[in-house]
Enzyme design. Structure first.
Site, PDB file in Angstrom:
ATOM      1  N   ASP A  43       0.828  -1.206   0.000  1.00  0.00           N
ATOM      2  CA  ASP A  43       0.000   0.000   0.000  1.00  0.00           C
ATOM      3  C   ASP A  43       0.866   1.261   0.000  1.00  0.00           C
ATOM      4  O   ASP A  43       0.344   2.374  -0.104  1.00  0.00           O
ATOM      5  CB  ASP A  43      -0.985   0.009   1.159  1.00  0.00           C
ATOM      6  CG  ASP A  43      -0.335  -0.054   2.530  1.00  0.00           C
ATOM      7  OD1 ASP A  43       0.909  -0.116   2.606  1.00  0.00           O
ATOM      8  OD2 ASP A  43      -1.075  -0.057   3.539  1.00  0.00           O
ATOM      9  N   SER A  44       2.182   1.066   0.033  1.00  0.00           N
ATOM     10  CA  SER A  44       3.104   2.186  -0.178  1.00  0.00           C
ATOM     11  C   SER A  44       2.938   2.790  -1.562  1.00  0.00           C
ATOM     12  O   SER A  44       3.445   3.882  -1.839  1.00  0.00           O
ATOM     13  CB  SER A  44       4.555   1.725   0.015  1.00  0.00           C
ATOM     14  OG  SER A  44       4.823   0.531  -0.701  1.00  0.00           O
ATOM     15  N   LYS A 112      -1.215  -9.554   2.643  1.00  0.00           N
ATOM     16  CA  LYS A 112      -0.451  -9.098   3.815  1.00  0.00           C
ATOM     17  C   LYS A 112      -1.328  -8.207   4.674  1.00  0.00           C
ATOM     18  O   LYS A 112      -2.064  -7.356   4.139  1.00  0.00           O
ATOM     19  CB  LYS A 112       0.813  -8.337   3.398  1.00  0.00           C
ATOM     20  CG  LYS A 112       1.659  -7.879   4.608  1.00  0.00           C
ATOM     21  CD  LYS A 112       3.025  -7.381   4.180  1.00  0.00           C
ATOM     22  CE  LYS A 112       2.984  -5.991   3.597  1.00  0.00           C
ATOM     23  NZ  LYS A 112       2.578  -4.948   4.582  1.00  0.00           N
ATOM     24  N   GLU A 114      -1.414  -5.909   8.491  1.00  0.00           N
ATOM     25  CA  GLU A 114      -0.599  -5.286   9.526  1.00  0.00           C
ATOM     26  C   GLU A 114      -1.245  -5.411  10.895  1.00  0.00           C
ATOM     27  O   GLU A 114      -2.438  -5.169  11.056  1.00  0.00           O
ATOM     28  CB  GLU A 114      -0.405  -3.793   9.228  1.00  0.00           C
ATOM     29  CG  GLU A 114       0.414  -3.501   7.989  1.00  0.00           C
ATOM     30  CD  GLU A 114       0.677  -2.006   7.827  1.00  0.00           C
ATOM     31  OE1 GLU A 114       0.393  -1.231   8.766  1.00  0.00           O
ATOM     32  OE2 GLU A 114       1.180  -1.617   6.763  1.00  0.00           O
ATOM     33  N   GLU A 179       9.472  -4.570  10.446  1.00  0.00           N
ATOM     34  CA  GLU A 179       9.942  -3.267   9.969  1.00  0.00           C
ATOM     35  C   GLU A 179      10.476  -2.411  11.106  1.00  0.00           C
ATOM     36  O   GLU A 179       9.829  -2.242  12.141  1.00  0.00           O
ATOM     37  CB  GLU A 179       8.806  -2.527   9.250  1.00  0.00           C
ATOM     38  CG  GLU A 179       9.238  -1.204   8.664  1.00  0.00           C
ATOM     39  CD  GLU A 179       8.245  -0.621   7.686  1.00  0.00           C
ATOM     40  OE1 GLU A 179       8.473   0.520   7.214  1.00  0.00           O
ATOM     41  OE2 GLU A 179       7.234  -1.288   7.375  1.00  0.00           O
TER      42      GLU A 179
END
Length: 269
Positions: A43-44, A112, A114, A179
């Site tokens: 989503d970056s 993915k 988070e 991260e």
């Protein structure tokens, strides 16, 4: 194409796993040609492709649109597609519907998600056949709450992160992205679980690394994090475009070399 079992085997054999983001057809083609093991449609893309300040504005439709393009560009690479903010963590029924929509619509190998709070979601996804990559440590969708800084710097926080990773493995996660955490902690976690740990800003002791396509190629990125290494320079494109602009205005382009010729006008006279 790598499979989940291939990635597990790579970890067991101590073979590093490479992951790179891609957001469209041409970047995905390049990543596949470079023999990268896995692609993350992150989503970056909100910042790198769509020009947003954060990932918050990215929608499910955005992820599906870009995920499909990446799959077309990299048909033989293991592709992971992000669940954007608001698509998971609302209710189990809605979360699973969103996961299924993204997974089916993009033909991804995994999605993915988070956050350490999603173990039940991961377990339910496993039950219905959706592989999930967990993302822990610094989670970009939560930077508005936690801020952008190194995570798990205290003993209690480090202990909790280790337990969170073990819980994700037990729930059925196939990989974990860690991260911006201390490198020694990341290495310890990698040795504590049987699923691959992919680091970003987490040192060299993880089972693999992920970076952003636009970062490593210096492709119109104004700010780079400490953990980013630049491997190419797409910024030269500005000079090329400027030269094109000047040549058109001066009449240099197109020259005869780039022009189609025929004797039609002679025949019309």
């Amino acid at each position: 194409m790598r499979t989940t079992q291939d990635l597990f085997e790579m970890k067991r054999n101590g073979e590093k796993i490479t992951m790179l983001t891609a957001y469209d057809y041409p970047s995905a083609k390049q990543v596949e040609k470079a023999d990268i093991d896995t692609i993350l449609v992150g989503d970056s893309l909100g910042m790198t492709v769509l020009g947003y300040d954060t990932t918050v504005q990215v929608t499910i439709e955005d992820m599906i649109h870009h995920g499909r393009a990446v799959r077309r560009g990299a048909p033989n690479t293991f592709v992971v597609v992000d669940m954007p903010i608001g698509s998971v963590g609302i209710s189990m029924e809605q979360d699973l519907n969103n996961a299924l929509k993204i997974y089916q619509s993009t033909n991804a190998n995994a999605i993915k998600a988070e956050g350490a709070h999603l173990t039940d979601f991961v377990a339910r996804c496993k039950q219905i056949g959706i592989p999930v990559v967990a993302h822990l440590g610094l989670t970009p969708q939560s930077v508005g709450v936690m801020g952008y800084s190194v995570q798990a710097k205290t003993k209690d926080a480090a202990t909790q992160l280790i337990e969170d990773c073990k819980s994700m493995e037990a729930a059925g996660a196939i990989m974990i992205v860690l991260e911006v955490i201390p490198s020694d902690l990341a290495e310890t976690i990698s040795q504590s679980v049987n699923i691959p740990i992919i680091g970003i800003g987490a040192g060299n002791g993880t089972d693999g690394q992920v970076l952003v396509y636009h970062d490593i190629l210096q492709y119109e990125q104004d700010h780079r994090a400490k953990f980013v290494k630049v491997y190419g320079d797409f910024s030269t494109g500005v000079a090329a475009i400027r030269q094109y602009n000047e040549e058109v205005k001066s009449g240099v382009f197109p020259s005869d070399e780039f022009t189609y010729k025929a004797k039609i006008m002679d025949e019309l006279k």
